[in-house]
Design a protein around this motif. Structure first.
Motif, mmCIF file in Angstrom:
data_model
loop_
_atom_site.group_PDB
_atom_site.id
_atom_site.type_symbol
_atom_site.label_atom_id
_atom_site.label_comp_id
_atom_site.label_asym_id
_atom_site.label_seq_id
_atom_site.Cartn_x
_atom_site.Cartn_y
_atom_site.Cartn_z
ATOM 1 N N ARG A 1 51.816 67.968 101.482
ATOM 2 C CA ARG A 1 50.476 68.360 101.370
ATOM 3 C C ARG A 1 50.242 66.784 100.901
ATOM 4 N NH1 ARG A 1 49.706 73.693 99.697
ATOM 5 N NH2 ARG A 1 47.756 72.771 98.260
ATOM 6 N N ASP A 2 50.653 65.853 100.227
ATOM 7 C CA ASP A 2 50.436 63.961 100.183
ATOM 8 C C ASP A 2 50.021 63.663 101.438
ATOM 9 O OD1 ASP A 2 50.377 64.635 97.129
ATOM 10 O OD2 ASP A 2 52.226 63.603 96.973
ATOM 11 N N PRO B 1 37.625 62.061 100.868
ATOM 12 C CA PRO B 1 38.238 60.365 100.157
ATOM 13 C C PRO B 1 37.094 59.993 100.410
ATOM 14 C CG PRO B 1 38.761 60.671 102.794
ATOM 15 C CD PRO B 1 37.786 61.806 102.121
ATOM 16 N N ILE C 1 43.013 69.315 100.693
ATOM 17 C CA ILE C 1 42.515 68.216 100.860
ATOM 18 C C ILE C 1 41.357 67.918 99.941
ATOM 19 C CG2 ILE C 1 40.694 67.196 102.873
ATOM 20 C CD1 ILE C 1 42.402 69.126 104.792
ATOM 21 N N LYS C 2 40.826 66.857 99.689
ATOM 22 C CA LYS C 2 40.203 66.054 98.634
ATOM 23 C C LYS C 2 38.963 65.234 99.880
ATOM 24 C CE LYS C 2 43.763 66.354 94.473
ATOM 25 N NZ LYS C 2 43.799 65.671 93.423
ATOM 26 N N GLN D 1 46.936 64.551 103.299
ATOM 27 C CA GLN D 1 45.984 64.058 102.478
ATOM 28 C C GLN D 1 45.688 62.426 103.188
ATOM 29 O OE1 GLN D 1 43.394 65.205 100.304
ATOM 30 N NE2 GLN D 1 42.196 62.662 99.962
ATOM 31 N N LYS D 2 46.440 61.752 102.885
ATOM 32 C CA LYS D 2 46.842 60.173 104.120
ATOM 33 C C LYS D 2 46.205 60.633 105.165
ATOM 34 C CE LYS D 2 50.369 58.146 101.179
ATOM 35 N NZ LYS D 2 49.996 59.759 99.741
ATOM 36 N N GLU E 1 42.603 60.797 105.148
ATOM 37 C CA GLU E 1 41.932 59.511 104.496
ATOM 38 C C GLU E 1 42.224 58.174 105.251
ATOM 39 O OE1 GLU E 1 44.661 58.248 101.304
ATOM 40 O OE2 GLU E 1 43.227 60.081 99.672
#
Length: 212
Positions: free
Chosen positions: A50-51, A119, A116-117, A54-55, A58
């Motif tokens: 999950r991290d 960025p 997902i956030k 996100q990367k 980004e």
């Protein structure tokens, strides 16, 4: 007239029978049912996946900002713009594939809301060279993150069930290969552009852009 009355009576009888049958029907479908039979992925591996998603998002957003910068009429470097638009698409596709993988493994049942956030991005007055150098740094960071993800999913104990063999093979054979190839391509572009600018100055960047 008699036939009309008979037809109406028949329709009424059928409606009553159908209603009686409907009253006896029961829906046995469970609401919000979640299949519980998936083979387990280890929690540290899931968190790292999950991290990594996100990367990738980004990186995609950062490349999109760089592409937009080189697309402006005051900068007007269409070659660099297209290069970074392509890079943004590739990183977004990487994130999408990881999402699809988690879905295939049954790990997207009830935890999608924080996957997902949005960025933030760094925007500066890039030159062609500084943009490629920033892209190279970003790619090496993503590569390092994938390596750490692979280590996590390999497990730390000697138990075979700690090693997620399928995921590790997928990440090593697909993602890591593409990352290393991309880094080599960027390194070559940086070297070529440095040589062109050392001998031709800004004209070197202009010519490089035309052939990018």
């Amino acid at each position: 007239m008699v036939k009309l009355i008979a037809s109406i009576c028949l329709l009424v009888v059928l409606a009553v029978v159908n209603q009686a049958q409907a009253d006896n029907l029961q829906c046995n479908i469970k609401t919000n049912a979640v299949f519980k039979g998936w083979p387990d992925m280890k929690e540290p591996c899931i968190r790292s996946m999950r991290d990594q998603i996100q990367k990738e998002i980004e990186a995609s957003t950062q490349y999109l900002a760089m592409a937009a910068y080189f697309s402006t009429d005051t900068v007007n470097r269409p070659g660099f713009a297209e290069h970074f638009f392509k890079a943004a698409r590739e990183e977004r596709e990487h994130g999408s594939k990881l999402v699809e993988y988690l879905s295939m493994r049954g790990q997207l049942t009830d935890t999608v809301n924080n996957l997902i956030k949005v960025p933030s991005v760094k925007v500066t007055n890039w030159t062609g060279l500084s943009a490629l150098e920033d892209a190279f740094k970003l790619e090496t960071e993503v590569t390092k993150s994938i390596r750490e993800l692979i280590k996590t999913c390999e497990g730390t104990s000697k138990k075979a069930d700690d090693n997620d063999y399928h995921l590790v093979d997928y990440l090593t054979g697909v993602y890591l290969e593409e990352q290393l190839t991309g880094q080599r391509d960027l390194a070559g572009k940086i070297t070529t552009l440095e040589k062109m600018m050392s001998s031709h100055g800004q004209l070197g960047e202009f010519l490089f852009d035309k052939n990018l």
